[in-house]
Design a protein around this motif. Structure first.
Motif, PDB file in Angstrom:
ATOM      1  N   LEU A 157       0.827  -1.203   0.000  1.00 30.80           N
ATOM      2  CA  LEU A 157       0.000   0.000   0.000  1.00 30.80           C
ATOM      3  C   LEU A 157       0.863   1.255   0.000  1.00 30.80           C
ATOM      4  CD1 LEU A 157      -2.803   1.240  -0.034  1.00 30.80           C
ATOM      5  CD2 LEU A 157      -2.790   1.120   2.467  1.00 30.80           C
ATOM      6  N   ASP A 158       1.970   1.210   0.723  1.00 29.47           N
ATOM      7  CA  ASP A 158       2.896   2.348   0.708  1.00 29.47           C
ATOM      8  C   ASP A 158       3.421   2.604  -0.705  1.00 29.47           C
ATOM      9  OD1 ASP A 158       2.568   2.725   3.425  1.00 29.47           O
ATOM     10  OD2 ASP A 158       4.444   1.711   3.974  1.00 29.47           O
ATOM     11  N   ARG A 159       3.772   1.542  -1.428  1.00 28.36           N
ATOM     12  CA  ARG A 159       4.252   1.679  -2.806  1.00 28.36           C
ATOM     13  C   ARG A 159       3.147   2.229  -3.709  1.00 28.36           C
ATOM     14  NH1 ARG A 159       6.468  -3.963  -4.240  1.00 28.36           N
ATOM     15  NH2 ARG A 159       6.679  -3.019  -6.289  1.00 28.36           N
ATOM     16  N   ILE A 160       1.927   1.757  -3.497  1.00 26.81           N
ATOM     17  CA  ILE A 160       0.792   2.246  -4.281  1.00 26.81           C
ATOM     18  C   ILE A 160       0.599   3.740  -4.061  1.00 26.81           C
ATOM     19  CG2 ILE A 160      -1.733   2.185  -4.435  1.00 26.81           C
ATOM     20  CD1 ILE A 160      -1.491  -0.898  -3.944  1.00 26.81           C
ATOM     21  N   ASN A 161       0.566   4.158  -2.801  1.00 24.32           N
ATOM     22  CA  ASN A 161       0.370   5.581  -2.507  1.00 24.32           C
ATOM     23  C   ASN A 161       1.509   6.434  -3.053  1.00 24.32           C
ATOM     24  OD1 ASN A 161      -2.142   6.262  -1.206  1.00 24.32           O
ATOM     25  ND2 ASN A 161      -1.518   4.851   0.401  1.00 24.32           N
ATOM     26  N   LYS A 162       2.728   5.910  -3.014  1.00 28.04           N
ATOM     27  CA  LYS A 162       3.859   6.660  -3.557  1.00 28.04           C
ATOM     28  C   LYS A 162       3.679   6.869  -5.064  1.00 28.04           C
ATOM     29  CE  LYS A 162       8.818   6.911  -3.804  1.00 28.04           C
ATOM     30  NZ  LYS A 162      10.080   6.270  -3.801  1.00 28.04           N
ATOM     31  N   LEU A 163       3.280   5.806  -5.774  1.00 29.86           N
ATOM     32  CA  LEU A 163       3.034   5.945  -7.215  1.00 29.86           C
ATOM     33  C   LEU A 163       1.884   6.904  -7.501  1.00 29.86           C
ATOM     34  CD1 LEU A 163       3.542   2.298  -8.466  1.00 29.86           C
ATOM     35  CD2 LEU A 163       4.774   4.326  -9.268  1.00 29.86           C
ATOM     36  N   ASP A 176       0.960   9.390  -5.622  1.00 33.55           N
ATOM     37  CA  ASP A 176       1.457  10.741  -5.321  1.00 33.55           C
ATOM     38  C   ASP A 176       2.365  11.279  -6.426  1.00 33.55           C
ATOM     39  OD1 ASP A 176       0.115  10.871  -2.906  1.00 33.55           O
ATOM     40  OD2 ASP A 176       1.877  10.371  -1.686  1.00 33.55           O
ATOM     41  N   GLU A 177       3.219  10.418  -6.971  1.00 27.25           N
ATOM     42  CA  GLU A 177       4.207  10.877  -7.942  1.00 27.25           C
ATOM     43  C   GLU A 177       3.677  10.946  -9.370  1.00 27.25           C
ATOM     44  OE1 GLU A 177       7.440   8.127  -7.428  1.00 27.25           O
ATOM     45  OE2 GLU A 177       8.086   9.064  -5.545  1.00 27.25           O
ATOM     46  N   ARG A 178       2.784  10.024  -9.744  1.00 33.91           N
ATOM     47  CA  ARG A 178       2.449   9.900 -11.160  1.00 33.91           C
ATOM     48  C   ARG A 178       0.981  10.094 -11.498  1.00 33.91           C
ATOM     49  NH1 ARG A 178       5.969   5.089 -12.791  1.00 33.91           N
ATOM     50  NH2 ARG A 178       4.938   5.197 -14.790  1.00 33.91           N
ATOM     51  N   ILE A 179       0.103  10.026 -10.530  1.00 35.30           N
ATOM     52  CA  ILE A 179      -1.324  10.137 -10.821  1.00 35.30           C
ATOM     53  C   ILE A 179      -1.917  11.425 -10.264  1.00 35.30           C
ATOM     54  CG2 ILE A 179      -3.602   9.076 -10.507  1.00 35.30           C
ATOM     55  CD1 ILE A 179      -1.698   7.474 -12.350  1.00 35.30           C
ATOM     56  N   ARG A 180      -1.744  11.666  -8.982  1.00 32.58           N
ATOM     57  CA  ARG A 180      -2.397  12.817  -8.344  1.00 32.58           C
ATOM     58  C   ARG A 180      -2.008  14.164  -8.958  1.00 32.58           C
ATOM     59  NH1 ARG A 180      -1.947   9.464  -3.125  1.00 32.58           N
ATOM     60  NH2 ARG A 180      -4.103   8.766  -2.845  1.00 32.58           N
ATOM     61  N   PRO A 181      -0.740  14.390  -9.341  1.00 34.17           N
ATOM     62  CA  PRO A 181      -0.433  15.685  -9.966  1.00 34.17           C
ATOM     63  C   PRO A 181      -1.221  15.924 -11.254  1.00 34.17           C
ATOM     64  CG  PRO A 181       1.586  14.627  -9.226  1.00 34.17           C
ATOM     65  CD  PRO A 181       0.484  13.601  -9.095  1.00 34.17           C
ATOM     66  N   GLY A 182      -1.360  14.905 -12.075  1.00 36.99           N
ATOM     67  CA  GLY A 182      -2.132  15.057 -13.310  1.00 36.99           C
ATOM     68  C   GLY A 182      -3.602  15.311 -13.041  1.00 36.99           C
ATOM     69  N   THR A 194      -8.984   6.494 -17.232  1.00 40.25           N
ATOM     70  CA  THR A 194      -8.126   6.822 -16.100  1.00 40.25           C
ATOM     71  C   THR A 194      -8.016   5.638 -15.146  1.00 40.25           C
ATOM     72  OG1 THR A 194      -8.789   9.134 -16.281  1.00 40.25           O
ATOM     73  CG2 THR A 194      -7.728   8.466 -14.228  1.00 40.25           C
ATOM     74  N   LEU A 195      -9.117   4.986 -14.889  1.00 37.43           N
ATOM     75  CA  LEU A 195      -9.120   3.822 -13.992  1.00 37.43           C
ATOM     76  C   LEU A 195      -8.229   2.712 -14.564  1.00 37.43           C
ATOM     77  CD1 LEU A 195     -10.465   2.749 -11.361  1.00 37.43           C
ATOM     78  CD2 LEU A 195     -12.128   1.645 -12.847  1.00 37.43           C
ATOM     79  N   ARG A 196      -8.340   2.450 -15.845  1.00 31.18           N
ATOM     80  CA  ARG A 196      -7.515   1.406 -16.484  1.00 31.18           C
ATOM     81  C   ARG A 196      -6.044   1.809 -16.477  1.00 31.18           C
ATOM     82  NH1 ARG A 196      -9.660  -1.618 -14.558  1.00 31.18           N
ATOM     83  NH2 ARG A 196     -11.774  -0.982 -14.472  1.00 31.18           N
ATOM     84  N   TYR A 197      -5.755   3.102 -16.657  1.00 33.33           N
ATOM     85  CA  TYR A 197      -4.368   3.555 -16.619  1.00 33.33           C
ATOM     86  C   TYR A 197      -3.778   3.328 -15.225  1.00 33.33           C
ATOM     87  CZ  TYR A 197      -0.189   6.387 -16.693  1.00 33.33           C
ATOM     88  OH  TYR A 197       1.114   6.794 -16.594  1.00 33.33           O
ATOM     89  N   ILE A 198      -4.528   3.704 -14.191  1.00 35.95           N
ATOM     90  CA  ILE A 198      -4.051   3.500 -12.814  1.00 35.95           C
ATOM     91  C   ILE A 198      -3.817   2.013 -12.565  1.00 35.95           C
ATOM     92  CG2 ILE A 198      -4.689   3.665 -10.373  1.00 35.95           C
ATOM     93  CD1 ILE A 198      -6.213   6.278 -11.121  1.00 35.95           C
ATOM     94  N   GLU A 199      -4.757   1.189 -12.971  1.00 34.60           N
ATOM     95  CA  GLU A 199      -4.621  -0.250 -12.757  1.00 34.60           C
ATOM     96  C   GLU A 199      -3.387  -0.788 -13.495  1.00 34.60           C
ATOM     97  OE1 GLU A 199      -7.926  -3.428 -12.389  1.00 34.60           O
ATOM     98  OE2 GLU A 199      -7.363  -3.382 -14.532  1.00 34.60           O
ATOM     99  N   GLY A 200      -3.199  -0.394 -14.746  1.00 36.52           N
ATOM    100  CA  GLY A 200      -2.037  -0.849 -15.512  1.00 36.52           C
ATOM    101  C   GLY A 200      -0.721  -0.415 -14.886  1.00 36.52           C
ATOM    102  N   LEU A 201      -0.662   0.826 -14.435  1.00 40.12           N
ATOM    103  CA  LEU A 201       0.544   1.333 -13.783  1.00 40.12           C
ATOM    104  C   LEU A 201       0.864   0.503 -12.541  1.00 40.12           C
ATOM    105  CD1 LEU A 201       2.727   3.603 -13.400  1.00 40.12           C
ATOM    106  CD2 LEU A 201       1.012   4.773 -11.992  1.00 40.12           C
ATOM    107  N   LEU A 202      -0.146   0.267 -11.708  1.00 36.32           N
ATOM    108  CA  LEU A 202       0.078  -0.491 -10.474  1.00 36.32           C
ATOM    109  C   LEU A 202       0.414  -1.947 -10.764  1.00 36.32           C
ATOM    110  CD1 LEU A 202      -2.713   1.027  -8.198  1.00 36.32           C
ATOM    111  CD2 LEU A 202      -0.295   1.673  -8.360  1.00 36.32           C
ATOM    112  N   GLN A 203      -0.160  -2.515 -11.802  1.00 34.97           N
ATOM    113  CA  GLN A 203       0.181  -3.887 -12.179  1.00 34.97           C
ATOM    114  C   GLN A 203       1.628  -3.968 -12.660  1.00 34.97           C
ATOM    115  OE1 GLN A 203      -2.946  -4.751 -15.005  1.00 34.97           O
ATOM    116  NE2 GLN A 203      -4.275  -5.634 -13.425  1.00 34.97           N
ATOM    117  N   ASP A 204       2.073  -2.975 -13.428  1.00 33.83           N
ATOM    118  CA  ASP A 204       3.452  -2.954 -13.924  1.00 33.83           C
ATOM    119  C   ASP A 204       4.472  -2.683 -12.829  1.00 33.83           C
ATOM    120  OD1 ASP A 204       2.573  -3.438 -16.492  1.00 33.83           O
ATOM    121  OD2 ASP A 204       2.766  -1.346 -17.154  1.00 33.83           O
ATOM    122  N   GLU A 205       4.124  -1.796 -11.902  1.00 36.93           N
ATOM    123  CA  GLU A 205       5.104  -1.310 -10.929  1.00 36.93           C
ATOM    124  C   GLU A 205       5.025  -1.977  -9.548  1.00 36.93           C
ATOM    125  OE1 GLU A 205       7.318   1.457 -11.419  1.00 36.93           O
ATOM    126  OE2 GLU A 205       6.741   1.741 -13.507  1.00 36.93           O
TER     127      GLU A 205
END
Length: 180
Positions: A109-115, A117-123, A159-170
């Protein structure tokens, strides 16, 4: 008193982003989906009191206001600006996302929130919105969109699919993301 210095459209035609000169919140976000939830919050309460407002989201130096789909912005923009500019409060801390104390130590969950914070929330913030983690159990992440993203058609799909793909990859290929 914050001064509205710009009004920006968002990808959601029913949401506008009101940029203010100085911070309203020092950290975190505040999000309200109805007048009842806004009780006790001076800014959100005054905006919902205008009627025809369906949600209020704010952080740092902007306020995103959603209107009912059948209403026009022409009669709402000036009263919204006045309500924001009449606000007499110092910047305060917002409500940080609180997925639950039992999850706070979870490394995934910490890794998810970091991603986020860094890659989703600013956009999302750039478009007048945000995302909050509601829960994370058995590799299913439940999120809630706020602001312009809360009622935007693309948030439930692209957007939902992008978030899911990012988290699946990372983080983990088994993660599934659902929105609340």
């Amino acid at each position: 008193m914050p001064k509205v210095v710009n009004i920006e459209p968002t990808p959601n035609p029913d949401a506008l982003k009101f940029i203010v000169q100085r911070p309203i919140l020092r950290s975190g976000t505040r999000s309200f989906r109805d007048f009842g939830a806004a009780v006790g919050d001076p800014l959100a309460s005054s905006l919902f009191a205008l009627g025809r407002i369906t949600s209020v989201f704010y952080m740092d130096r902007f306020v995103t206001v959603n209107k009912a789909p059948d209403d026009e912005w022409s009669g709402l923009i000036d009263p919204i600006c006045e309500a924001i500019e009449d606000l007499e409060m110092e910047a305060v801390d917002g409500n940080a996302p609180a997925p639950g104390s039992s999850l706070a130590d979870d490394e995934k969950l910490d890794r998810i929130n970091k991603l986020l914070d860094e890659r989703i929330r600013p956009g999302l913030a750039g478009d007048g919105g945000g995302v909050e983690v509601i829960s994370f159990e058995e590799n299913t992440l439940q999120i809630s969109y706020h602001g312009a993203c809360g009622s935007c058609p693309s948030s439930g799909g692209g957007t939902l699919r992008y978030i899911e793909g990012l988290l699946q990859d990372e983080v983990d290929p088994q993660i599934r993301v659902i929105s609340y």
